[in-house]
Design an enzyme around this catalytic site. Structure first.
Site, PDB file in Angstrom:
ATOM      1  N   HIS A   1      -0.334  17.365   4.476  1.00 41.62           N
ATOM      2  CA  HIS A   1      -1.325  17.896   5.070  1.00 41.62           C
ATOM      3  C   HIS A   1      -1.090  19.307   5.751  1.00 41.62           C
ATOM      4  CE1 HIS A   1      -3.283  14.006   4.449  1.00 41.62           C
ATOM      5  NE2 HIS A   1      -3.258  13.540   5.382  1.00 41.62           N
TER       6      HIS A   1
ATOM      7  N   GLY B   1      -3.247  10.719   1.417  1.00 41.18           N
ATOM      8  CA  GLY B   1      -3.801  10.111   2.879  1.00 41.18           C
ATOM      9  C   GLY B   1      -5.148   9.077   2.831  1.00 41.18           C
TER      10      GLY B   1
ATOM     11  N   GLY C   1       0.889  -1.370  -0.190  1.00 43.70           N
ATOM     12  CA  GLY C   1       0.139  -0.147  -0.004  1.00 43.70           C
ATOM     13  C   GLY C   1       0.737   1.293   0.168  1.00 43.70           C
TER      14      GLY C   1
ATOM     15  N   CYS D   1      -2.511  10.751  10.349  1.00 44.40           N
ATOM     16  CA  CYS D   1      -1.644  11.501   9.800  1.00 44.40           C
ATOM     17  C   CYS D   1      -2.068  12.944  10.026  1.00 44.40           C
ATOM     18  CB  CYS D   1      -1.576  11.132   8.233  1.00 44.40           C
ATOM     19  SG  CYS D   1      -3.154  11.100   7.597  1.00 44.40           S
TER      20      CYS D   1
ATOM     21  N   ASN E   1       2.303  13.607   5.172  1.00 41.68           N
ATOM     22  CA  ASN E   1       1.481  12.725   5.760  1.00 41.68           C
ATOM     23  C   ASN E   1       1.828  11.109   5.586  1.00 41.68           C
ATOM     24  OD1 ASN E   1       0.710  13.598   3.022  1.00 41.68           O
ATOM     25  ND2 ASN E   1      -0.454  11.530   2.865  1.00 41.68           N
TER      26      ASN E   1
ATOM     27  N   ARG F   1      -5.459   2.433  18.462  1.00 42.00           N
ATOM     28  CA  ARG F   1      -4.976   3.664  18.855  1.00 42.00           C
ATOM     29  C   ARG F   1      -5.636   4.375  20.452  1.00 42.00           C
ATOM     30  NH1 ARG F   1      -5.412   6.767  13.339  1.00 42.00           N
ATOM     31  NH2 ARG F   1      -3.617   5.722  12.206  1.00 42.00           N
TER      32      ARG F   1
HETATM   33  P1  NAP Z   1      -3.753   1.352   1.037  1.00 42.44           P
HETATM   34  O1  NAP Z   1      -2.744   1.987   0.008  1.00 42.44           O
HETATM   35  O2  NAP Z   1      -5.066   1.083   0.714  1.00 42.44           O
HETATM   36  O3  NAP Z   1      -2.810  -0.184   1.449  1.00 42.44           O
HETATM   37  C1  NAP Z   1      -3.641  -1.008   2.164  1.00 42.44           C
HETATM   38  C2  NAP Z   1      -2.490  -2.192   2.436  1.00 42.44           C
HETATM   39  O4  NAP Z   1      -3.414  -3.287   3.213  1.00 42.44           O
HETATM   40  C3  NAP Z   1      -2.412  -3.053   0.916  1.00 42.44           C
HETATM   41  O5  NAP Z   1      -0.875  -3.385   1.429  1.00 42.44           O
HETATM   42  C4  NAP Z   1      -3.032  -4.159   1.065  1.00 42.44           C
HETATM   43  O6  NAP Z   1      -2.669  -5.395   0.292  1.00 42.44           O
HETATM   44  C5  NAP Z   1      -3.426  -4.553   2.556  1.00 42.44           C
HETATM   45  N1  NAP Z   1      -4.621  -5.335   2.655  1.00 42.44           N
HETATM   46  C6  NAP Z   1      -5.880  -4.763   2.094  1.00 42.44           C
HETATM   47  N2  NAP Z   1      -6.923  -5.819   2.404  1.00 42.44           N
HETATM   48  C7  NAP Z   1      -6.164  -6.732   2.957  1.00 42.44           C
HETATM   49  C8  NAP Z   1      -6.719  -8.037   3.542  1.00 42.44           C
HETATM   50  N3  NAP Z   1      -7.713  -8.530   3.552  1.00 42.44           N
HETATM   51  N4  NAP Z   1      -5.637  -9.012   4.069  1.00 42.44           N
HETATM   52  C9  NAP Z   1      -4.439  -8.677   4.244  1.00 42.44           C
HETATM   53  N5  NAP Z   1      -3.852  -7.467   3.701  1.00 42.44           N
HETATM   54  C10 NAP Z   1      -4.878  -6.366   3.170  1.00 42.44           C
HETATM   55  O7  NAP Z   1      -3.549   2.170   2.672  1.00 42.44           O
HETATM   56  P2  NAP Z   1      -2.297   3.169   3.117  1.00 42.44           P
HETATM   57  O8  NAP Z   1      -2.821   4.594   2.769  1.00 42.44           O
HETATM   58  O9  NAP Z   1      -1.169   2.769   2.854  1.00 42.44           O
HETATM   59  O10 NAP Z   1      -2.792   2.980   4.450  1.00 42.44           O
HETATM   60  C11 NAP Z   1      -2.652   1.933   5.453  1.00 42.44           C
HETATM   61  C12 NAP Z   1      -2.869   2.186   6.730  1.00 42.44           C
HETATM   62  O11 NAP Z   1      -2.154   3.028   7.341  1.00 42.44           O
HETATM   63  C13 NAP Z   1      -4.529   2.286   6.899  1.00 42.44           C
HETATM   64  O12 NAP Z   1      -4.979   1.760   8.166  1.00 42.44           O
HETATM   65  C14 NAP Z   1      -4.494   4.024   7.028  1.00 42.44           C
HETATM   66  O13 NAP Z   1      -5.728   4.125   7.893  1.00 42.44           O
HETATM   67  C15 NAP Z   1      -3.235   4.150   7.803  1.00 42.44           C
HETATM   68  N6  NAP Z   1      -2.466   5.420   7.723  1.00 42.44           N
HETATM   69  C16 NAP Z   1      -2.490   5.897   6.338  1.00 42.44           C
HETATM   70  C17 NAP Z   1      -1.848   7.263   6.107  1.00 42.44           C
HETATM   71  C18 NAP Z   1      -1.662   7.843   4.827  1.00 42.44           C
HETATM   72  O14 NAP Z   1      -1.146   8.868   4.682  1.00 42.44           O
HETATM   73  N7  NAP Z   1      -1.847   6.987   3.766  1.00 42.44           N
HETATM   74  C19 NAP Z   1      -1.150   7.746   7.381  1.00 42.44           C
HETATM   75  C20 NAP Z   1      -1.363   7.474   8.449  1.00 42.44           C
HETATM   76  C21 NAP Z   1      -2.148   6.133   8.689  1.00 42.44           C
HETATM   77  P3  NAP Z   1      -2.884  -5.413  -1.195  1.00 42.44           P
HETATM   78  O15 NAP Z   1      -2.346  -4.540  -1.990  1.00 42.44           O
HETATM   79  O16 NAP Z   1      -2.600  -6.915  -1.308  1.00 42.44           O
HETATM   80  O17 NAP Z   1      -4.373  -5.157  -1.456  1.00 42.44           O
END
Ligand code: NAP
Length: 352
Positions: A244, A182, A16, A151, A329, A112
């Protein structure tokens, strides 16, 4: 001269947006190296280079390319696991890893606000790490879960921490302009965000308000007493790739001049700086004096994306002072935050 052997680490959710940042930041990390990657069933069994739709400008690290993506099960994984899983699955998966003896350093929101789980910013509340003792006792886990904030919370809490320490906080208003990254990948559809501002991000305002009070709360008798100031957040999604930006107004408990606030920000240092942790910014808060800064375009990468950049400090006719804060973020708000948490834990002997 002896060279320290690096500690092998794993990443849950490695494909992700945040997982990719972790893979990238870990490429040249002084203490840790990536040995194990996992994601959903659709990615498992493939080499990382095939499973991951790489979205960063930096090239995918060579060492990660050939690693086979595993399923998210605690079999053969290293002790230290970073988690950037979708929150729909993070709850169960992180629990299973902690139960099996892993140290899970998580970006996800699931744990959290649990009273026995540290929600950490190492510059702000390193002492909250002690909560893991009660966590292991209560849950009977051999491992543990430690989390970093949302974030949007990071820039707010970082900029408030020196003010809370020096003057006390009474009220905080925050309006965000949040980058599309984000929302993870592929994120918000183009037709929804192009030429637009979306004044709603599900659960974001509640998270920012509660997390800020926990982060700035005091550890008393093995529990966190949340900060007693009021926080009101309004969160908006805007068409910015990363970074952000937040418009913040504060009312303080004691008298302070504009110069006092700037001095509190500029002199802010904490354990990560004292111990020179590998991901720590030398200056956690950077104050810009130009009338039109900070901006994501110019200030996003300050201190490798680990600093919070503040500016536009001025009197507020409603509360007392107002200013703008910016943080990256997916670095300070996610992958870099988790790395710094793990570095704090290592420096405290939790990974020995
Ligand atoms: P993302 O791009 O949607 O990535 C999600 C990840 O979870 C991918 O590796 C995906 O794997 C995996 N996943 C999804 N469904 C799954 C399942 N059923 N079993 C196992 N793995 C699964 O999301 P992201 O932005 O990186 O965010 C990840 C986490 O960090 C979230 O909880 C989010 O709230 C948090 N977060 C994000 C940010 C930000 O700025 N983006 C900041 C702080 C916190 P596949 O590719 O194989 O589907």
């Amino acid at each position: 001269m002896s060279v320290m052997k690096k500690l092998e680490v794993g990443i849950l959710g490695a494909t992700g947006m945040v997982g990719q940042r972790l893979v990238s930041l870990l490429e040249s990390h002084l203490w840790f190296e990536v040995a194990w990657l996992a994601a959903s069933e659709k990615s498992a069994g493939k080499p990382y280079a095939d499973a991951c739709h790489w979205r960063l400008r930096e090239p995918m690290p060579r060492a990660a390319r050939a690693l086979l993506v595993e399923e998210c099960r605690p079999v053969g994984a290293p002790q230290l696991m970073f988690s950037s899983l979708d929150s729909k699955v993070a709850g169960e998966v992180e629990r299973d890893f902690a139960r099996a003896g892993h140290v899970v350093v998580s970006n996800s929101s699931n744990y959290r606000m649990e009273p026995d789980v540290p929600l950490l910013i190492p510059e702000v509340n390193p002492e909250h790490l002690a909560l893991v003792r009660g966590q292991r006792q209560k849950r009977g886990w051999k491992g543990m879960i430690v989390t970093n904030p949302n974030c949007t919370t990071v820039g707010l809490a970082m900029s408030l921490a020196p003010l809370e320490r020096a003057f006390g906080l009474e009220k905080v208003l925050m309006t965000s302009m949040q980058a599309v990254s984000g929302a993870g990948y592929p994120g918000v559809p183009t037709l929804d965000i192009f030429g637009n501002v979306i004044p709603y991000i599900s659960n974001e305002e509640e998270k920012v308000e509660r997390e800020t009070q926990k982060l700035l709360g005091r550890l008393e008798d093995g529990a966190v007493r949340p900060g007693d100031f009021a926080v009101s957040a309004q969160c908006n999604r805007v068409l910015v790739e990363d970074g952000h930006t937040e418009s913040i107004s504060v009312a303080l408990k004691t008298e302070a001049s504009l110069r006092d606030l700037v001095e509190a920000w500029r002199s802010f240092r904490s354990i990560p700086q004292e111990r020179a942790l590998p991901s720590a910014p030398q200056h956690p808060i950077i104050v810009r004096e130009e009338c039109d800064r900070p901006q994501p375009k110019f200030d996003l990468h300050a201190e490798r994306g680990m600093a919070t950049v503040v500016g536009r400090l001025r009197p507020c006719p409603v509360l007392q002072y107002k200013y703008t804060a910016l943080s990256h973020n997916t670095i300070r708000g996610a992958a870099g935050a988790a790395l710094l948490n793990a570095e704090l834990m290592k420096s405290e002997g939790y990974l020995d």
